[in-house]
Design an enzyme around this catalytic site. Structure first.
Site, PDB file in Angstrom:
ATOM      1  N   PHE A  67      -1.694  15.917   4.496  1.00  0.00           N
ATOM      2  CA  PHE A  67      -2.054  15.273   3.235  1.00  0.00           C
ATOM      3  C   PHE A  67      -0.853  15.297   2.310  1.00  0.00           C
ATOM      4  O   PHE A  67      -0.364  16.355   1.941  1.00  0.00           O
ATOM      5  CB  PHE A  67      -3.259  15.958   2.573  1.00  0.00           C
ATOM      6  CG  PHE A  67      -3.844  15.084   1.509  1.00  0.00           C
ATOM      7  CD1 PHE A  67      -4.718  14.055   1.834  1.00  0.00           C
ATOM      8  CD2 PHE A  67      -3.478  15.249   0.184  1.00  0.00           C
ATOM      9  CE1 PHE A  67      -5.218  13.211   0.860  1.00  0.00           C
ATOM     10  CE2 PHE A  67      -3.979  14.407  -0.809  1.00  0.00           C
ATOM     11  CZ  PHE A  67      -4.856  13.394  -0.462  1.00  0.00           C
ATOM     12  N   ASP A  76      -4.082   5.301   6.491  1.00  0.00           N
ATOM     13  CA  ASP A  76      -4.637   6.517   7.061  1.00  0.00           C
ATOM     14  C   ASP A  76      -5.653   6.116   8.141  1.00  0.00           C
ATOM     15  O   ASP A  76      -5.266   5.826   9.274  1.00  0.00           O
ATOM     16  CB  ASP A  76      -5.256   7.302   5.897  1.00  0.00           C
ATOM     17  CG  ASP A  76      -5.712   8.688   6.261  1.00  0.00           C
ATOM     18  OD1 ASP A  76      -5.141   9.280   7.183  1.00  0.00           O
ATOM     19  OD2 ASP A  76      -6.652   9.199   5.623  1.00  0.00           O
ATOM     20  N   GLU A 123       0.837  -1.208   0.000  1.00  0.00           N
ATOM     21  CA  GLU A 123       0.000   0.000   0.000  1.00  0.00           C
ATOM     22  C   GLU A 123       0.870   1.255   0.000  1.00  0.00           C
ATOM     23  O   GLU A 123       2.032   1.206   0.390  1.00  0.00           O
ATOM     24  CB  GLU A 123      -0.862  -0.015   1.268  1.00  0.00           C
ATOM     25  CG  GLU A 123      -2.316   0.162   1.176  1.00  0.00           C
ATOM     26  CD  GLU A 123      -2.961   1.060   0.146  1.00  0.00           C
ATOM     27  OE1 GLU A 123      -2.323   1.593  -0.773  1.00  0.00           O
ATOM     28  OE2 GLU A 123      -4.168   1.247   0.286  1.00  0.00           O
ATOM     29  N   ASP A 124       0.283   2.348  -0.437  1.00  0.00           N
ATOM     30  CA  ASP A 124       1.021   3.618  -0.400  1.00  0.00           C
ATOM     31  C   ASP A 124       1.000   4.222   1.001  1.00  0.00           C
ATOM     32  O   ASP A 124       2.013   4.691   1.504  1.00  0.00           O
ATOM     33  CB  ASP A 124       0.463   4.607  -1.441  1.00  0.00           C
ATOM     34  CG  ASP A 124      -1.050   4.789  -1.366  1.00  0.00           C
ATOM     35  OD1 ASP A 124      -1.710   4.147  -0.516  1.00  0.00           O
ATOM     36  OD2 ASP A 124      -1.584   5.577  -2.163  1.00  0.00           O
TER      37      ASP A 124
HETATM   38  P1  IMP Z   1      -7.573   4.591   4.642  1.00  0.00           P
HETATM   39  O1  IMP Z   1      -8.596   3.607   4.192  1.00  0.00           O
HETATM   40  O2  IMP Z   1      -8.206   5.796   5.309  1.00  0.00           O
HETATM   41  O3  IMP Z   1      -6.453   4.012   5.456  1.00  0.00           O
HETATM   42  O4  IMP Z   1      -6.995   5.269   3.357  1.00  0.00           O
HETATM   43  C1  IMP Z   1      -6.129   4.669   2.562  1.00  0.00           C
HETATM   44  C2  IMP Z   1      -6.108   5.313   1.190  1.00  0.00           C
HETATM   45  O5  IMP Z   1      -6.460   6.713   1.197  1.00  0.00           O
HETATM   46  C3  IMP Z   1      -4.702   5.266   0.710  1.00  0.00           C
HETATM   47  O6  IMP Z   1      -4.459   4.069   0.030  1.00  0.00           O
HETATM   48  C4  IMP Z   1      -4.600   6.476  -0.181  1.00  0.00           C
HETATM   49  O7  IMP Z   1      -4.975   6.131  -1.479  1.00  0.00           O
HETATM   50  C5  IMP Z   1      -5.580   7.468   0.401  1.00  0.00           C
HETATM   51  N1  IMP Z   1      -4.886   8.458   1.241  1.00  0.00           N
HETATM   52  C6  IMP Z   1      -4.870   8.537   2.588  1.00  0.00           C
HETATM   53  N2  IMP Z   1      -4.107   9.550   3.025  1.00  0.00           N
HETATM   54  C7  IMP Z   1      -3.604  10.131   1.915  1.00  0.00           C
HETATM   55  C8  IMP Z   1      -2.688  11.229   1.697  1.00  0.00           C
HETATM   56  O8  IMP Z   1      -2.187  11.894   2.621  1.00  0.00           O
HETATM   57  N3  IMP Z   1      -2.413  11.502   0.400  1.00  0.00           N
HETATM   58  C9  IMP Z   1      -2.917  10.820  -0.652  1.00  0.00           C
HETATM   59  N4  IMP Z   1      -3.754   9.779  -0.488  1.00  0.00           N
HETATM   60  C10 IMP Z   1      -4.094   9.436   0.775  1.00  0.00           C
HETATM   61 MG    MG Z   2      -4.146   3.621  -1.891  1.00  0.00          MG
END
Ligand code: IMP
Ligand code: MG
Length: 174
Positions: A150, A101, A97-98
């Site tokens: 972000f 969050d 994963e990138d």
């Molecule tokens: P989560 O489900 O909230 O953990 O979000 C995960 C996904 O949200 C990541 O795979 C990203 O694609 C996107 N995301 C969360 N934070 C950022 C950020 O700071 N920049 C860009 N994309 C983000």
């Molecule tokens: Mg992602």
């Protein structure tokens, strides 16, 4: 509203950290093979760089899930948009994963892949924003832990822009 990007992690630092993660994976799975599941689109750059630095045999496949709309806030709802094509049975799976969050995406995705009778399912994320966590997820390999900002670059986008930046930067709104 316009925005600009302020550099947060240098390209050289990202690259050398990826090499360390690859070495950890090589060591941990010595004599075995790994199956990297890249979560499109954000993890594409990271997954390719990581795969290039792993020396044990690697299989690579791609998934796409939807979690974010076009802005910077999670909807909390995760949908599988594209599934992998290959079988995970008896494989050492590492979800790549990138960023983690809220944790919604990875907790859903891991539960989904665990049903596929893999030998093991681990998680490797380039970035981790622990302050934002809503759902607990164990991240086995983390590149960098970052504050609640972000970020873009190295595959991460803001409205589909900036994925091609070779470093990680913070989006600031003017
Ligand atoms: P989560 O489900 O909230 O953990 O979000 C995960 C996904 O949200 C990541 O795979 C990203 O694609 C996107 N995301 C969360 N934070 C950022 C950020 O700071 N920049 C860009 N994309 C983000
Ligand atoms: Mg992602």
């Amino acid at each position: 509203m316009s925005e600009h990007v302020v550099k947060m992690i240098e390209e050289e630092d990202v690259d050398s950290r990826i090499l360390e993660l690859a070495k950890e994976i090589d060591e941990e799975y010595k004599g075995e093979e790994v199956f990297l599941v890249c979560v499109l689109r954000g993890a594409a750059f990271f997954a390719c760089e990581l795969a290039k630095r792993i020396t044990i045999p690697v299989t690579l496949d791609f998934m796409q899930v939807s979690s974010y709309g076009s802005g910077t806030r999670s909807t909390g709802e995760v949908k599988i948009v594209k599934d992998i094509d290959l079988s995970l049975r008896d494989k050492n799976v590492i979800i790549v994963e990138d960023i983690v969050d809220t944790g919604n995406t990875l907790s859903t995705l891991k539960a989904f892949l665990v049903q596929r009778k893999a030998k093991s399912v681990k998680i490797c994320s380039l970035l981790d924003k622990p302050e934002r966590r809503e759902v607990n997820v164990d991240i086995d390999y983390v590149g960098f832990t970052i504050p609640d900002k972000f970020v873009v670059g190295y595959g991460l986008d803001y409205n589909q822009k900036y994925r091609n930046l070779p470093y990680v930067g913070v989006v600031e709104f003017d």
